[in-house]
Design an enzyme around this catalytic site. Structure first.
Site, PDB file in Angstrom:
ATOM      1  CG  ASP A  63      -1.882   1.148   1.239  1.00 42.05           C
ATOM      2  OD1 ASP A  63      -2.796   1.129   0.394  1.00 42.05           O
ATOM      3  OD2 ASP A  63      -1.731   2.051   2.074  1.00 42.05           O
ATOM      4  CG  ASN A  71      -3.200  11.408  -7.152  1.00 43.11           C
ATOM      5  OD1 ASN A  71      -2.382  11.329  -8.060  1.00 43.11           O
ATOM      6  ND2 ASN A  71      -3.972  10.401  -6.815  1.00 43.11           N
ATOM      7  CG  HIS A  76      -5.234  13.168 -10.548  1.00 45.08           C
ATOM      8  ND1 HIS A  76      -5.556  12.231  -9.600  1.00 45.08           N
ATOM      9  CD2 HIS A  76      -5.960  14.275 -10.232  1.00 45.08           C
ATOM     10  CE1 HIS A  76      -6.435  12.721  -8.754  1.00 45.08           C
ATOM     11  NE2 HIS A  76      -6.699  13.972  -9.114  1.00 45.08           N
ATOM     12  CG  ASP A  80      -2.061   8.348 -13.669  1.00 41.60           C
ATOM     13  OD1 ASP A  80      -2.682   7.945 -12.657  1.00 41.60           O
ATOM     14  OD2 ASP A  80      -2.631   8.830 -14.672  1.00 41.60           O
ATOM     15  CG  ASP A 106      -2.847   3.670  -2.503  1.00 38.80           C
ATOM     16  OD1 ASP A 106      -3.929   3.080  -2.331  1.00 38.80           O
ATOM     17  OD2 ASP A 106      -2.273   4.299  -1.590  1.00 38.80           O
TER      18      ASP A 106
END
Length: 180
Positions: A63, A71, A76, A80, A106
């Site tokens: 995680d 973000n 974003h 990514d 994630d």
């Protein structure tokens, strides 16, 4: 022109094309479009087979720590880039002995046929990611379950144990690895 032959062949051709499209869509559904890793659906059957046949199997959950902040702070596209880098790092760590997957958001998972160095994975996952000339700090918490720790080799039990270990790792501070 043989009209009866054409009338017979057209539906068969249509079904063949339709079957090919469905097969391609199913294969695409089993791969995460961003990272190229297996999705849970594409990973589960393979993972169950490895767990049932490899006595030294290792299941882990990953995680990313504070991913929302990445973000929110960097955008974003940067998020990514972090997800793709995480997938690449997990894939490199697994090598040919395992199968990584992105569960969503994630969260990632992997299974290996042999016990691998999870400290090396933790170090790799916690390296910053370069995005558009900016180094983005990345942290990951990893939970690990060895097949030998399970009374029966059940993927559900292995994932539950790895999940519990991951939350214990988070409880000891971010960027940690914890074994069952």
């Amino acid at each position: 022109m043989d009209l009866p032959l054409i009338a017979t062949a057209l539906p068969a051709l249509g079904w063949a094309i339709h079957g090919g499209v469905l097969a391609r869509r199913l294969a695409e559904a089993r791969r995460d479009p961003l990272t190229g890793l297996h999705t849970r659906a594409g990973w589960t059957t393979r993972a169950e087979r490895i767990l049932s046949t490899s006595p030294a199997a290792l299941v882990l959950l990953v995680d990313l720590d504070d991913f929302k902040a990445i973000n929110d702070t960097h955008g974003h596209a940067a998020g990514d880039a972090v997800l793709v880098a995480t997938a690449d790092r997990l894939s490199a760590w697994c090598g040919r002995t395992g199968i990584p997957a992105r569960l969503g958001g994630d969260e990632f998972t992997a299974i290996t046929r042999h016990t691998l160095d999870t400290d090396a994975l933790r170090v790799a996952l916690n390296q910053p990611v370069d995005h558009a000339g900016t180094l983005i700090p990345v942290g990951a918490s990893v939970g690990v379950c060895h097949r030998t720790d399970l009374p029966l080799p059940s993927l559900t039990d292995a994932l539950s144990a790895a999940d519990a270990a991951m939350y214990r790792a988070k409880g000891h501070g971010r960027r940690n690895t914890h074994h069952r």
